[in-house]
Motif scaffolding. Structure first.
Motif, PDB file in Angstrom:
ATOM      1  N   GLN B  57       0.842  -1.643  -0.143  1.00 51.41           N
ATOM      2  CA  GLN B  57       0.187  -0.321   0.039  1.00 51.41           C
ATOM      3  C   GLN B  57       1.199   1.067  -0.087  1.00 51.41           C
ATOM      4  OE1 GLN B  57      -3.123   0.774  -0.083  1.00 51.41           O
ATOM      5  NE2 GLN B  57      -2.963  -1.602  -1.167  1.00 51.41           N
ATOM      6  N   PRO B  58       0.592   2.518  -0.521  1.00 51.83           N
ATOM      7  CA  PRO B  58       0.853   3.911  -0.602  1.00 51.83           C
ATOM      8  C   PRO B  58       1.175   4.647   0.520  1.00 51.83           C
ATOM      9  CG  PRO B  58      -0.716   3.652  -2.101  1.00 51.83           C
ATOM     10  CD  PRO B  58      -0.746   2.371  -1.704  1.00 51.83           C
ATOM     11  N   ASN B  59      -0.044   3.988   1.052  1.00 50.42           N
ATOM     12  CA  ASN B  59      -0.157   4.795   2.355  1.00 50.42           C
ATOM     13  C   ASN B  59       0.226   4.564   3.346  1.00 50.42           C
ATOM     14  OD1 ASN B  59      -2.412   5.450   4.876  1.00 50.42           O
ATOM     15  ND2 ASN B  59      -3.223   7.330   3.912  1.00 50.42           N
ATOM     16  N   SER B  61       0.134   4.429   6.628  1.00 50.87           N
ATOM     17  CA  SER B  61      -0.229   3.965   7.771  1.00 50.87           C
ATOM     18  C   SER B  61      -1.231   2.892   7.381  1.00 50.87           C
ATOM     19  CB  SER B  61      -1.208   4.894   8.572  1.00 50.87           C
ATOM     20  OG  SER B  61      -2.595   4.612   8.727  1.00 50.87           O
ATOM     21  N   THR B  62      -1.808   2.957   6.367  1.00 53.18           N
ATOM     22  CA  THR B  62      -2.349   1.435   5.792  1.00 53.18           C
ATOM     23  C   THR B  62      -0.979   0.533   5.657  1.00 53.18           C
ATOM     24  OG1 THR B  62      -4.426   3.203   4.045  1.00 53.18           O
ATOM     25  CG2 THR B  62      -4.356   0.722   4.186  1.00 53.18           C
ATOM     26  N   THR B  65       0.132  -1.186   8.899  1.00 52.93           N
ATOM     27  CA  THR B  65      -1.686  -2.097   9.011  1.00 52.93           C
ATOM     28  C   THR B  65      -1.173  -3.075   8.076  1.00 52.93           C
ATOM     29  OG1 THR B  65      -2.647  -0.386  10.346  1.00 52.93           O
ATOM     30  CG2 THR B  65      -3.801  -3.021   9.094  1.00 52.93           C
TER      31      THR B  65
END
Lengths: 271, 217
Positions: B57-59, B61-62, B65
């Motif tokens: 995932q690029p985000n 915080s995502t 997780t």
């Protein structure tokens, strides 16, 4: 006889005034006694309800049907059951621990208020723990499932009536958090109720895409362009916003980049 | 079915590992099935059928997780299949990293990134790159930490009255005596790592070059 009509004399005037004031006094007396009767009837009712609820508090806590009914009744008479209210009307209610506090506490004893307080705390925990996965937006049913499951590594949600938690209870608990300004709110996306736990507001475009996501599971820029008539730049801006807010996950192994809502993790193929 | 929910799989915090004392107090013949199980019986969690789970995932915080979810999944899978050692190039075709039905796979470089995360402090030190196997070619997967293994071994030695006896490392992991134990089939190299924990505490000694053996004091 000098005249056929008798002009009202001073005595007549004072007589009618007396009568008037007698009527007024009598009316006041009536009103006062009616009010007193009504007031004492309400007090009796309140006291009986309080006694009933304290005796059956455990059952009330465990019965979501009753809680829902009580809340409906409160709303119908314009009372917010979770808000703090005035001092109790009777010393008796105060003596039984109904002094001050919300209507829940006054009417039903503190155990129901405790229930919603504890529930709110668990909702906050669940939202905080999953924020990385869903950016602070989670469907109410999923919040409920996780609240019942209990905290990771901790004691499961037993002993506090949490086994009988309904979506209704969750929504009520979240609403009681709203005045705290913590960012907690209930948001409707299409037919689903979502619990938002971050203060970020969603603009119209973002809300529309999120609503579509609740139905489709994912969107692509092409889908937004074709179905909503948006220009490419507008569609890309919204999807990037949602990625930045960690509200969607990216799938780059499809033909075109797909943006998925994490609410679908538990809808499809999960337990 | 014993579905390991992601909420209860081994956490990434180092402080969550059991103490050696607690492990050795358990009876070695525990209630779980000690023989390795087939990947086809592994209960994959909901995330494993979520297509984006296989895209890093690029985000940030995502992604954090996501890495935590992959960590828990890899540990549970390796425990199920009794996998102690993982080579990304081979593992990339396992059902773990390649969901054929979904037509999604975790890319080779992303597998390495996940394992590096697992090896880091943030990831809980649940993996370790094998030092003499080339850069990021193979790694140990610690679904039990070496300290935990040490405790289990010590407990078993006591329960079977073998303290003071000399055991070859080979028979500890391959012999009849260890059949049904969780460490059966363990790499001898990993076994040595685990025994070193006891050696450092003065509770065991390893010797012999050709046929290495261990004695529990």
């Amino acid at each position: 006889m000098s005249s056929t009509r008798r002009r009202p004399g001073l005595s007549a005037f004072s007589r009618s005034q007396l009568t008037q004031s007698q009527y007024t006094t009598h009316g006041q007396t009536l009103r006062a006694s009616q009010t007193a009767a009504l007031s004492s009837q309400l007090e009796v009712f309140q006291s009986l309800l309080h006694t009933f609820s304290v005796t059956h508090a455990k059952d009330i806590r465990a019965d979501p049907g009753f809680r829902a009914e009580f809340a409906r009744m409160c709303n119908a008479i314009g009372v917010d059951p979770l808000a703090s209210s005035q001092k109790p009307r009777t010393a008796a209610a105060a003596g039984k621990g109904g002094g001050g506090g919300s209507l829940w506490a006054q009417m039903l004893g503190s155990s129901v208020q405790d229930f919603y307080f504890e529930l709110a705390v668990r909702v906050v925990e669940v939202c905080r723990a999953t924020r990385g996965e869903n950016g602070g937006l989670m469907e109410v049913g999923e919040v409920r499932r996780r609240v019942k499951r209990g905290p990771r590594g901790g004691v499961a949600a037993v002993g506090v009536g949490m086994e009988e938690v309904t979506d209704d209870d969750i929504l009520r608990a979240v609403k009681s958090l709203e005045p705290l300004g913590s960012g907690f709110a209930v948001i409707g996306l299409g037919s689903r109720q979502m619990i938002r736990s971050v203060p970020k507001e969603l603009n119209t475009d973002q809300s529309m895409v999120l609503e579509a996501l609740q139905v489709l599971g994912f969107v692509t820029v092409s889908m937004l362009r074709d179905n909503l008539g948006w220009e490419g730049a507008r569609a890309m801006a919204v999807t990037q916003d949602l990625v930045s807010d960690s509200l969607v996950w990216v799938d780059s192994q499809a033909g075109e980049t797909e943006y998925w809502t994490p609410t679908f993790i538990h809808d499809t193929g999960g337990q | 079915s014993p579905a390991p929910s992601m909420a209860t799989a081994p956490t990434t915090a180092p402080s969550s590992s059991s103490s050696t004392a607690a492990i050795s107090a358990q009876t070695p013949t525990t209630t779980f099935t000690a023989t390795s199980s087939s990947p086809s019986t592994f209960p994959f969690p909901p995330h494993h059928t979520f297509p984006p789970f296989f895209t890093l995932q690029p985000n940030s915080s995502t992604r954090r997780t996501q890495l935590q979810l992959w960590t828990a999944l890899i540990l549970a899978y390796c425990r199920h299949t009794r996998t102690f050692r993982l080579a990304p190039i081979d593992a990339q075709d396992w059902p773990l990293f390649h969901n054929a039905t979904l037509r999604r796979r975790l890319a080779l470089r992303d597998i390495r990134e996940v394992l590096s995360f697992m090896a880091s402090t943030e990831g809980g030190g649940r993996a370790e790159w094998v030092s003499d196997a080339g850069k990021k070619a193979e790694c140990w997967v610690y679904w039990r930490r070496p300290e935990e293994w040490a405790g289990l071994l010590e407990g078993w030695v006591d329960a079977t009255g073998q303290r003071g006896a000399v055991l070859t490392l080979y028979e500890l992991v391959e012999g009849d005596a260890c059949r049904g134990q969780e460490w059966a089939g363990m790499d001898v190299e990993l076994l040595q790592k685990c025994l070193q924990v006891l050696v450092k505490k003065g509770k065991a000694g390893i010797f012999g070059e050709e046929q290495p053996g261990v004695k529990f004091f």
